[in-house]
Scaffold this motif. Sequence first.
Motif, mmCIF file in Angstrom:
data_model
loop_
_atom_site.group_PDB
_atom_site.id
_atom_site.type_symbol
_atom_site.label_atom_id
_atom_site.label_comp_id
_atom_site.label_asym_id
_atom_site.label_seq_id
_atom_site.Cartn_x
_atom_site.Cartn_y
_atom_site.Cartn_z
ATOM 1 N N GLY A 139 -72.489 -7.896 6.373
ATOM 2 C CA GLY A 139 -71.491 -8.824 5.840
ATOM 3 C C GLY A 139 -70.703 -8.137 4.745
ATOM 4 O O GLY A 139 -69.967 -7.189 4.997
ATOM 5 N N ASN B 299 -73.816 -12.184 8.839
ATOM 6 C CA ASN B 299 -74.610 -13.076 7.992
ATOM 7 C C ASN B 299 -76.026 -12.589 7.717
ATOM 8 O O ASN B 299 -76.745 -13.209 6.938
ATOM 9 C CB ASN B 299 -74.689 -14.470 8.621
ATOM 10 N N THR C 102 -81.044 -12.850 5.451
ATOM 11 C CA THR C 102 -79.638 -13.255 5.492
ATOM 12 C C THR C 102 -78.965 -12.827 4.189
ATOM 13 O O THR C 102 -79.621 -12.524 3.194
ATOM 14 C CB THR C 102 -79.489 -14.781 5.672
ATOM 15 N N THR D 163 -72.697 -14.012 2.729
ATOM 16 C CA THR D 163 -71.333 -13.709 3.146
ATOM 17 C C THR D 163 -70.416 -14.909 2.977
ATOM 18 O O THR D 163 -69.296 -14.786 2.446
ATOM 19 C CB THR D 163 -71.311 -13.247 4.609
ATOM 20 N N ASP D 164 -70.840 -16.066 3.423
ATOM 21 C CA ASP D 164 -69.983 -17.246 3.384
ATOM 22 C C ASP D 164 -69.611 -17.614 1.955
ATOM 23 O O ASP D 164 -68.439 -17.871 1.644
ATOM 24 C CB ASP D 164 -70.672 -18.437 4.067
ATOM 25 N N MET E 186 -67.201 -15.005 0.584
ATOM 26 C CA MET E 186 -65.872 -15.130 1.187
ATOM 27 C C MET E 186 -65.125 -16.327 0.612
ATOM 28 O O MET E 186 -63.930 -16.250 0.316
ATOM 29 C CB MET E 186 -65.985 -15.260 2.701
ATOM 30 N N GLN E 187 -65.818 -17.450 0.456
ATOM 31 C CA GLN E 187 -65.172 -18.636 -0.109
ATOM 32 C C GLN E 187 -64.691 -18.365 -1.515
ATOM 33 O O GLN E 187 -63.590 -18.781 -1.915
ATOM 34 C CB GLN E 187 -66.137 -19.826 -0.086
#
Length: 282
Positions: A36, A154, A172, A175-176, A179-180
């Motif tokens: 990621g 991820n 994990t 990443t999310d 990125m947000q």
Amino acid sequence: MKQIIFTLALAISSATMAQLSSPQLSPLAKLEQTVGLTNVAVEYSRPQKNNRNIFPDVVAYGQVWRAGANKNSILTTDDKLVFGKDTLNAGSYAIFVKPEANQWTLIFYKSTNNWGVPAEMTPSNIALEVKANTAKAGKTIENFTIAIDNVTINGASLTMAWDNTFVAFPFTVLTDAKMQSNITKVLAGPSANDYYRAADYLLNSNGDMKAANEYITKAVAMYGENTAFHVYRKMALIQANLGDYKTAIETAKKSTELAKAAGNMEYVRMNDDSIKDWSKKK
């Protein structure tokens, strides 16, 4: 006598320069993998099977093993890795494992300077312990191998294999969330630091001073009460470059006041010198 001394010195010098290199039985290996937006690296040494029955004859069940040879195997990550419900924070860790016939325990240890397993492991240095079931390797693995496989944006798996044993520790990455955060930051527009750096570049490169003044003004507005003395100093220099010496003097005085409060007398001196110079020109 001089000839003997010279010959002896030459022999010693030649012996010093001629360092004999030999292959390592457990060669050093390094791997780097981006998962990621997270960078993970592992450095370890790879012992050989060499016709031995590794588990449990060479590496005993129920005992902590260094997961390699020679100095500690070390994993470094620049962001959090999440193993199930447990989180490993960014940093560098020595890797140890406690193998059993059907399950391994992976130990991330904060102290990386041990040569192998510490005589007594300090509980506060154990950052995380993770368990995973073993599996049969598809073939005999001659050298102990650590890898990062099954890579997605991820997550991935930290895998270990040797002889006929294979084990994978899936994790994990955030990443999310990253990125947000990045999206929000970019869509929100330039930051005060961005404007400051742009103004600083234009000033240092003798660029467009009107643009530099626009950028530094926006930076100060965004910094607000947190505007630092070095920012006001930069603003004063830009104003002086535009010929607005009166305003530059007032800005330099703000810089001086903040510099005095911070105990930075170098900036006080620079501002005083500039004010004296600009006072002659306004």
